[in-house]
Design an enzyme around this catalytic site. Structure first.
Site, PDB file in Angstrom:
ATOM      1  N   SER A   8      65.979  76.364  81.695  1.00 22.70           N
ATOM      2  CA  SER A   8      65.166  77.105  82.652  1.00 22.70           C
ATOM      3  C   SER A   8      64.102  76.202  83.252  1.00 22.70           C
ATOM      4  CB  SER A   8      64.489  78.289  81.964  1.00 22.70           C
ATOM      5  OG  SER A   8      63.522  78.859  82.823  1.00 22.70           O
ATOM      6  N   HIS A  32      68.999  77.656  85.093  1.00 19.58           N
ATOM      7  CA  HIS A  32      68.397  78.989  85.176  1.00 19.58           C
ATOM      8  C   HIS A  32      67.131  78.907  86.012  1.00 19.58           C
ATOM      9  CE1 HIS A  32      68.017  83.119  83.708  1.00 19.58           C
ATOM     10  NE2 HIS A  32      66.715  82.904  83.669  1.00 19.58           N
ATOM     11  N   ASP A  34      64.061  81.060  87.436  1.00 19.25           N
ATOM     12  CA  ASP A  34      63.289  82.295  87.315  1.00 19.25           C
ATOM     13  C   ASP A  34      62.447  82.518  88.563  1.00 19.25           C
ATOM     14  OD1 ASP A  34      63.914  83.325  84.676  1.00 19.25           O
ATOM     15  OD2 ASP A  34      62.940  81.531  83.893  1.00 19.25           O
ATOM     16  N   MET A  36      59.728  85.009  90.207  1.00 19.17           N
ATOM     17  CA  MET A  36      58.752  86.040  89.863  1.00 19.17           C
ATOM     18  C   MET A  36      57.835  86.300  91.062  1.00 19.17           C
ATOM     19  SD  MET A  36      57.640  84.658  86.092  1.00 19.17           S
ATOM     20  CE  MET A  36      58.860  83.992  84.950  1.00 19.17           C
ATOM     21  N   HIS A  65      67.546  84.304  88.542  1.00 23.95           N
ATOM     22  CA  HIS A  65      67.082  85.508  87.855  1.00 23.95           C
ATOM     23  C   HIS A  65      65.901  86.094  88.629  1.00 23.95           C
ATOM     24  CE1 HIS A  65      65.044  87.156  83.933  1.00 23.95           C
ATOM     25  NE2 HIS A  65      65.456  88.127  84.723  1.00 23.95           N
ATOM     26  N   MET A  67      63.081  88.429  88.971  1.00 18.29           N
ATOM     27  CA  MET A  67      62.131  89.322  88.314  1.00 18.29           C
ATOM     28  C   MET A  67      61.159  89.804  89.374  1.00 18.29           C
ATOM     29  SD  MET A  67      61.531  87.301  84.711  1.00 18.29           S
ATOM     30  CE  MET A  67      61.996  85.674  85.308  1.00 18.29           C
ATOM     31  N   MET A 136      66.600  90.103  77.910  1.00 13.49           N
ATOM     32  CA  MET A 136      65.333  89.406  77.733  1.00 13.49           C
ATOM     33  C   MET A 136      64.889  89.555  76.281  1.00 13.49           C
ATOM     34  SD  MET A 136      64.606  87.961  80.563  1.00 13.49           S
ATOM     35  CE  MET A 136      62.988  87.389  80.025  1.00 13.49           C
ATOM     36  N   ASP A 174      67.558  85.314  76.979  1.00  8.77           N
ATOM     37  CA  ASP A 174      66.503  84.497  77.572  1.00  8.77           C
ATOM     38  C   ASP A 174      65.165  84.865  76.943  1.00  8.77           C
ATOM     39  OD1 ASP A 174      64.682  83.158  79.165  1.00  8.77           O
ATOM     40  OD2 ASP A 174      65.205  84.192  81.019  1.00  8.77           O
ATOM     41  N   GLY A 175      64.540  83.869  76.297  1.00  7.50           N
ATOM     42  CA  GLY A 175      63.200  84.068  75.755  1.00  7.50           C
ATOM     43  C   GLY A 175      63.087  83.617  74.319  1.00  7.50           C
ATOM     44  N   GLY A 176      62.309  82.579  74.075  1.00  8.01           N
ATOM     45  CA  GLY A 176      62.101  82.099  72.714  1.00  8.01           C
ATOM     46  C   GLY A 176      63.325  81.448  72.101  1.00  8.01           C
ATOM     47  N   SER A 197      61.057  75.814  77.300  1.00  5.15           N
ATOM     48  CA  SER A 197      60.213  74.841  76.608  1.00  5.15           C
ATOM     49  C   SER A 197      60.979  74.073  75.535  1.00  5.15           C
ATOM     50  CB  SER A 197      59.000  75.543  75.986  1.00  5.15           C
ATOM     51  OG  SER A 197      59.406  76.593  75.124  1.00  5.15           O
TER      52      SER A 197
END
Length: 221
Positions: A8, A32, A34, A36, A65, A67, A136, A174-176, A197
């Site tokens: 991402s 990916h 994002d 927003m 994606h 959002m 998510m 997606d996330g963590g 990250s």
């Protein structure tokens, strides 16, 4: 099952996006992206001009994606900019089926995303109309958040339904996502993994992808 890793760019260095993409493009499966808008989520990121600029420097599959509120007003611009798949949130529109059909008419693959508190049942009526479900595993809006464990049960449930219906729908999370959480989501049934990250936040993004792909080889079936 075919597994895919999707770095991402939310966690990339935005002042050097081309260089950042070049660090991962030989090992990544998707990129990916994002988007927003500061309304659907409390953050602002990028628009179609950045996607268009990136499209000129890489052949990676663009997993865009959205959002955003009113995604109906943005799908044409992102399709024209070079998106390969456009993913919209089930919570962001009153007319999800119509929106899915509009994206298909643009010649793009379609994904539908669910926030952590949204039940899997939201996508069941349109599951056979789409290419991907994105779950998510953090509340959308910011990178670097902790994985929400209840996502595991949602992955397991949706994978069972996809298999029962004999569909080819991809299941993305997606996330963590990183080396610590990856084994659990693989075992639950996800096959596309978004990592920000854990890849761009590391000294060598390419080595980070290699480490995660080794975990996928070890844990995947």
């Amino acid at each position: 099952m075919l597994y895919k890793l999707a770095p991402s760019i939310l966690s990339a260095n935005f002042s050097r996006l081309e260089e950042e993409v070049k660090k991962v493009e030989r090992k990544a499966d998707y990129l990916h992206i994002d988007v927003m808008d500061g309304h659907f989520v409390p953050n602002l990121t990028i628009g179609p001009p950045v996607v268009k600029a990136l499209r000129k420097v890489t052949d990676l599959f663009f997993d865009v994606h959205l959002m955003v509120t009113n995604p109906e007003g943005l799908i044409n611009a992102f399709a024209d900019a070079g998106a390969d798949l456009i993913c919209v949130h089930a919570e962001s529109t009153f007319h999800l089926h119509r929106l899915i059909q509009s994206i298909k008419e643009l010649g793009k693959k379609v994904g539908v995303a669910l926030n952590p508190a949204s039940p899997p049942e939201l996508v069941l009526p349109i599951l056979d109309e789409i290419d991907l479900v994105l779950l998510m595993s953090v509340n959308p809006g910011f990178g670097g958040q902790k994985f929400i464990q209840s996502t595991i049960a949602k992955i397991t449930r949706l994978r069972a339904i996809i298999a029962e219906r004999g569909l080819e729908v991809e299941l993305e999370v997606d996330g963590g996502i990183g080396p610590q959480t990856l084994p659990g989501v693989i075992k639950a049934g996800a096959n596309v993994f978004v990592a920000g990250s854990a890849i761009f936040g590391q000294p060598s993004p390419g080595d980070a992808i290699t480490e995660m792909k080794n975990i996928i080889k070890r844990e995947g079936v």
